[in-house]
Scaffold this motif. Structure first.
Motif, PDB file in Angstrom:
ATOM      1  N   LYS A 194       5.380   7.241  -0.992  1.00  0.00           N
ATOM      2  CA  LYS A 194       5.896   8.604  -0.933  1.00  0.00           C
ATOM      3  C   LYS A 194       5.355   9.344   0.286  1.00  0.00           C
ATOM      4  N   GLN A 195       4.103   9.022   0.676  1.00  0.00           N
ATOM      5  CA  GLN A 195       3.483   9.726   1.794  1.00  0.00           C
ATOM      6  C   GLN A 195       3.656   8.992   3.122  1.00  0.00           C
ATOM      7  N   PHE A 196       3.637   7.653   3.095  1.00  0.00           N
ATOM      8  CA  PHE A 196       3.571   6.895   4.345  1.00  0.00           C
ATOM      9  C   PHE A 196       4.716   5.905   4.538  1.00  0.00           C
ATOM     10  N   GLY A 197       5.726   5.999   3.707  1.00  0.00           N
ATOM     11  CA  GLY A 197       6.900   5.164   3.914  1.00  0.00           C
ATOM     12  C   GLY A 197       6.881   3.883   3.119  1.00  0.00           C
ATOM     13  N   PRO A 198       8.019   3.152   3.122  1.00  0.00           N
ATOM     14  CA  PRO A 198       8.172   1.964   2.273  1.00  0.00           C
ATOM     15  C   PRO A 198       7.296   0.785   2.676  1.00  0.00           C
ATOM     16  N   TYR A 199       6.695   0.825   3.883  1.00  0.00           N
ATOM     17  CA  TYR A 199       5.894  -0.317   4.330  1.00  0.00           C
ATOM     18  C   TYR A 199       4.397  -0.102   4.123  1.00  0.00           C
ATOM     19  N   SER A 200       4.068   0.834   3.242  1.00  0.00           N
ATOM     20  CA  SER A 200       2.663   1.066   2.889  1.00  0.00           C
ATOM     21  C   SER A 200       2.423   0.582   1.470  1.00  0.00           C
ATOM     22  N   ASP A 201       1.136   0.351   1.153  1.00  0.00           N
ATOM     23  CA  ASP A 201       0.793  -0.179  -0.158  1.00  0.00           C
ATOM     24  C   ASP A 201      -0.606   0.301  -0.536  1.00  0.00           C
ATOM     25  N   PHE A 202      -0.898   0.341  -1.835  1.00  0.00           N
ATOM     26  CA  PHE A 202      -2.216   0.736  -2.316  1.00  0.00           C
ATOM     27  C   PHE A 202      -3.098  -0.499  -2.387  1.00  0.00           C
ATOM     28  N   ASP A 203      -4.342  -0.380  -1.868  1.00  0.00           N
ATOM     29  CA  ASP A 203      -5.207  -1.560  -1.793  1.00  0.00           C
ATOM     30  C   ASP A 203      -6.002  -1.822  -3.064  1.00  0.00           C
ATOM     31  N   GLY A 204      -5.787  -1.003  -4.114  1.00  0.00           N
ATOM     32  CA  GLY A 204      -6.482  -1.210  -5.382  1.00  0.00           C
ATOM     33  C   GLY A 204      -7.825  -0.523  -5.444  1.00  0.00           C
ATOM     34  N   ALA A 205      -8.310  -0.002  -4.323  1.00  0.00           N
ATOM     35  CA  ALA A 205      -9.603   0.689  -4.315  1.00  0.00           C
ATOM     36  C   ALA A 205      -9.396   2.190  -4.133  1.00  0.00           C
ATOM     37  N   ASN A 206      -9.222   2.625  -2.879  1.00  0.00           N
ATOM     38  CA  ASN A 206      -9.010   4.037  -2.609  1.00  0.00           C
ATOM     39  C   ASN A 206      -7.962   4.296  -1.536  1.00  0.00           C
ATOM     40  N   ASN A 207      -7.468   3.258  -0.904  1.00  0.00           N
ATOM     41  CA  ASN A 207      -6.744   3.461   0.345  1.00  0.00           C
ATOM     42  C   ASN A 207      -5.282   3.047   0.292  1.00  0.00           C
ATOM     43  N   CYS A 208      -4.475   3.829   0.997  1.00  0.00           N
ATOM     44  CA  CYS A 208      -3.124   3.401   1.307  1.00  0.00           C
ATOM     45  C   CYS A 208      -3.169   2.651   2.633  1.00  0.00           C
ATOM     46  N   MET A 209      -2.623   1.454   2.662  1.00  0.00           N
ATOM     47  CA  MET A 209      -2.679   0.613   3.848  1.00  0.00           C
ATOM     48  C   MET A 209      -1.260   0.263   4.295  1.00  0.00           C
ATOM     49  N   CYS A 210      -1.087   0.205   5.613  1.00  0.00           N
ATOM     50  CA  CYS A 210       0.171  -0.350   6.100  1.00  0.00           C
ATOM     51  C   CYS A 210       0.186  -1.839   5.805  1.00  0.00           C
ATOM     52  N   LYS A 211       1.331  -2.354   5.429  1.00  0.00           N
ATOM     53  CA  LYS A 211       1.439  -3.781   5.151  1.00  0.00           C
ATOM     54  C   LYS A 211       1.218  -4.582   6.427  1.00  0.00           C
ATOM     55  N   THR A 212       0.886  -5.853   6.264  1.00  0.00           N
ATOM     56  CA  THR A 212       0.631  -6.718   7.410  1.00  0.00           C
ATOM     57  C   THR A 212       1.836  -6.730   8.354  1.00  0.00           C
ATOM     58  N   GLY A 213       1.558  -6.505   9.631  1.00  0.00           N
ATOM     59  CA  GLY A 213       2.623  -6.468  10.619  1.00  0.00           C
ATOM     60  C   GLY A 213       3.159  -5.076  10.880  1.00  0.00           C
ATOM     61  N   TYR A 214       2.593  -4.071  10.189  1.00  0.00           N
ATOM     62  CA  TYR A 214       3.044  -2.682  10.360  1.00  0.00           C
ATOM     63  C   TYR A 214       1.854  -1.794  10.724  1.00  0.00           C
ATOM     64  N   ILE A 215       2.119  -0.782  11.498  1.00  0.00           N
ATOM     65  CA  ILE A 215       1.087   0.167  11.906  1.00  0.00           C
ATOM     66  C   ILE A 215       1.631   1.585  11.752  1.00  0.00           C
ATOM     67  N   PRO A 216       0.750   2.593  11.621  1.00  0.00           N
ATOM     68  CA  PRO A 216       1.245   3.965  11.484  1.00  0.00           C
ATOM     69  C   PRO A 216       1.656   4.539  12.837  1.00  0.00           C
ATOM     70  N   ASP A 217       2.712   5.302  12.843  1.00  0.00           N
ATOM     71  CA  ASP A 217       3.103   5.993  14.067  1.00  0.00           C
ATOM     72  C   ASP A 217       2.369   7.332  14.136  1.00  0.00           C
ATOM     73  N   VAL A 218       2.744   8.172  15.098  1.00  0.00           N
ATOM     74  CA  VAL A 218       2.037   9.440  15.294  1.00  0.00           C
ATOM     75  C   VAL A 218       2.158  10.357  14.079  1.00  0.00           C
ATOM     76  N   ASN A 219       3.161  10.135  13.247  1.00  0.00           N
ATOM     77  CA  ASN A 219       3.345  10.963  12.054  1.00  0.00           C
ATOM     78  C   ASN A 219       2.702  10.353  10.811  1.00  0.00           C
ATOM     79  N   GLY A 220       2.093   9.173  10.982  1.00  0.00           N
ATOM     80  CA  GLY A 220       1.451   8.517   9.858  1.00  0.00           C
ATOM     81  C   GLY A 220       2.361   7.582   9.093  1.00  0.00           C
ATOM     82  N   THR A 221       3.621   7.502   9.456  1.00  0.00           N
ATOM     83  CA  THR A 221       4.555   6.603   8.762  1.00  0.00           C
ATOM     84  C   THR A 221       4.368   5.184   9.264  1.00  0.00           C
TER      85      THR A 221
END
Length: 548
Positions: A194-221
């Motif tokens: 909802k915050q960082f787009g469809p290519y993000s995922d929750f790491d099970g601890a505390n963090n939203c991470m971009c999936k492998t092969g994806y990086i955040p742009d200037v807007n965080g997506t």
């Protein structure tokens, strides 16, 4: 609640305390593990690019409505009090000296609308209730500025599932992350996407991470990782590192204050961190040898400087402040504390103990770049070697900054002695009155000599732990050969008699030995001549008798 003044509660917010763990996206910022922009104790400390960091701060502000800095459980400064007064007046619409729940909700809603985010009434009410210490339904200025324990501050700012990290910031408890309002909620992939787009995922601890092969742009997506995406954010001297799934600066460049990768040089590093820094020709601005990083610049390393950074630490002679053996750094208190860690035999070899007896054989070869110790002459250096209670001394080399000794000593200990822990080599300057003036020292732990002997140059450290700088402002050094044996050497019976005696005693012993040697030779030649004379007389008599 009280958007902007939860810092009055001793707000636990810092740039590095971007509580919403959902911002800790992999590769959100340039990885500084290989391309640092800041230094700590001669080592590199990672720091995000300015643009991404600024974006993170904007999001934190948008989520939490917080301004201010950590003040922990200490008092509030006059400057902060003035800031809080302005905030208090903003909430106290009827100017009666108290903020009611209605005034709090109305002002929080206004600020949320201005910032374009949804108004979280529940969090606003909870925040108000925690601040209302006397539970009279009103918050006074004293209640607003009352210092809170860190744990309470975190819950005040980020909800019941926030906690103090024990150092300087708040975090969500494991399994929770921050929602759009900054409140810690149960983490899930839905929250992240909802915050960082469809290519993000929750790491099970505390963090939203971009999936492998994806990086955040200037807007965080999260977007597809590629060099084009990196250069768009960090300039033409950056590229995409597929192995680490992040943007990095090219070799020979570093990120500037705007996060843009620029070509690096010694001059650039010195402009950023002061004259005691240099570029390492890879991606790093580093402190020069003999300096440590503190408060944004490199300082000449010494035990005193290290103690001011980490209480109980010592300068290691290179670039780092280190705790002594058996201690570790407590980041929360900024001091060395006894380590509770136990060695894992499966991953770490057991430490080899020193044998009950041993012999250290050391050759003091030479030194160079020694400092000028006397006003009108060069240095008159000599070395003193100590192992436990055994001390040996080299000859004095007159008037030089680069003495050569090439003297070898054997220093021993046995079961009856206290086990030494190191070999200490101290250099002194001999003065006219035969007194000595300390130059510097080096230490070699005996534990390091158990595995292999040492040969090479070592930097001299002064009494305060700082590197000694001598001739030509170079670091003073000494060249040694040191090895350890668990056997005791065979010592001639006369050596203990002559050892550690005054020079006049040794000279007298040598003179006496010389006199006895001459006396013996004289007696030898006298008796030998007499024997030859008697032999010749007897031979002549026999010959005459034969002729007759």
């Amino acid at each position: 609640s009280f958007c902007g003044f939860p810092a009055a509660f001793g707000g636990v917010f810092l740039p590095q305390a971007q509580l919403p763990a959902s911002f800790n996206l992999s590769a959100r910022t340039l990885s500084r593990s290989d391309q640092p922009h800041r230094l700590v104790w001669g080592k590199r400390m990672t720091m995000g690019s300015w643009r991404s960091w600024a974006f993170g701060c904007i999001l934190v502000a948008a989520l939490c409505c917080i301004q201010g800095q950590i003040i922990g459980e200490e008092g509030v400064s006059e400057e902060q009090l003035e800031y809080f007064r302005n905030i208090f007046l903003q909430y106290d619409e009827d100017a009666d000296g108290y903020i009611s729940m209605e005034e709090n909700l109305a002002q929080d809603k206004v600020i949320a609308d201005e910032e374009g985010k949804p108004f979280d009434e529940e969090h606003s009410r909870l925040s108000f209730d925690r601040t209302d210490y006397d539970k009279d339904g009103y918050v006074s200025f004293d209640e607003m500025t009352m210092p809170r324990p860190p744990e309470e501050q975190c819950k005040q700012l980020y909800g019941d599932f926030a906690e103090y990290d024990g150092v300087r910031s708040c975090r969500c408890v494991t399994g929770y992350t921050a929602d759009i309002n900054g409140t810690c909620i149960k983490g899930s992939t839905e929250v992240c996407t909802k915050q960082f787009g469809p290519y993000s995922d929750f790491d099970g601890a505390n963090n939203c991470m971009c999936k492998t092969g994806y990086i955040p742009d200037v807007n965080g997506t999260c977007v597809k990782g590629a060099t084009d995406a990196c250069t768009a954010q960090f300039g033409e001297h950056s590229h995409y590192d597929e192995g680490n799934n992040t943007c990095v600066c090219n070799i020979g460049s570093v990120p500037d204050t705007n996060g843009t990768c620029v070509l690096a040089s010694n001059e650039l590093c010195q402009e950023w961190f002061g004259p005691n820094t240099a570029f390492d020709n890879v991606n790093n601005c580093v402190c020069k040898k003999g300096f440590v990083y503190a408060d944004g610049e490199c300082f000449r390393g010494s035990n005193k400087v290290c103690t001011s950074i980490i209480a109980g630490s010592k300068f290691d002679g290179v670039n780092n402040c280190k705790c002594r053996s058996g201690y570790e750094v407590d980041e929360a208190r900024g001091m060395c504390v006894r380590s509770n860690k136990t060695d894992d035999s499966s991953s770490q070899a057991p430490k080899q103990p020193l044998p009950p007896q041993g012999t250290v054989t050391i050759t003091v070869l030479e030194a160079k770049y020694l400092p000028k110790m006397d006003k009108h002459t060069k240095c008159d250096p000599f070395a003193v070697v100590t192992v436990g209670g055994v001390v040996k001394k080299t000859k004095v080399v007159k008037k030089t900054y680069n003495p050569e000794w090439y003297e070898t000593f054997q220093l021993t200990y046995n079961e009856s002695d206290a086990k030494p822990t190191e070999v200490l080599i101290e250099l002194y300057d001999e003065d006219v009155a035969k007194t000595k003036e300390y130059i510097g020292h080096v230490e070699i732990p005996l534990s390091e000599l158990l595995a292999d002997e040492f040969t090479g140059w070592l930097d001299l450290q002064g009494a305060d732990g700082a590197l000694v700088r001598g001739f030509g402002k170079n670091i003073s050094m000494v060249n040694l050969q040191v090895k350890f044996s668990d056997q005791l050497p065979t010592i001639p019976w006369w050596e203990p008699i002559l050892a550690e005696k005054p020079e006049w005693v040794l000279h007298s012993a040598r003179a006496l030995a010389g006199v006895w040697m001459l006396y013996g030779l004289l007696i030898f030649f006298v008796f030998k001549g007499k024997d030859n004379g008697e032999g010749e007389g007897e031979g002549k008599g026999e010959e005459e008798k034969k002729n007759e």
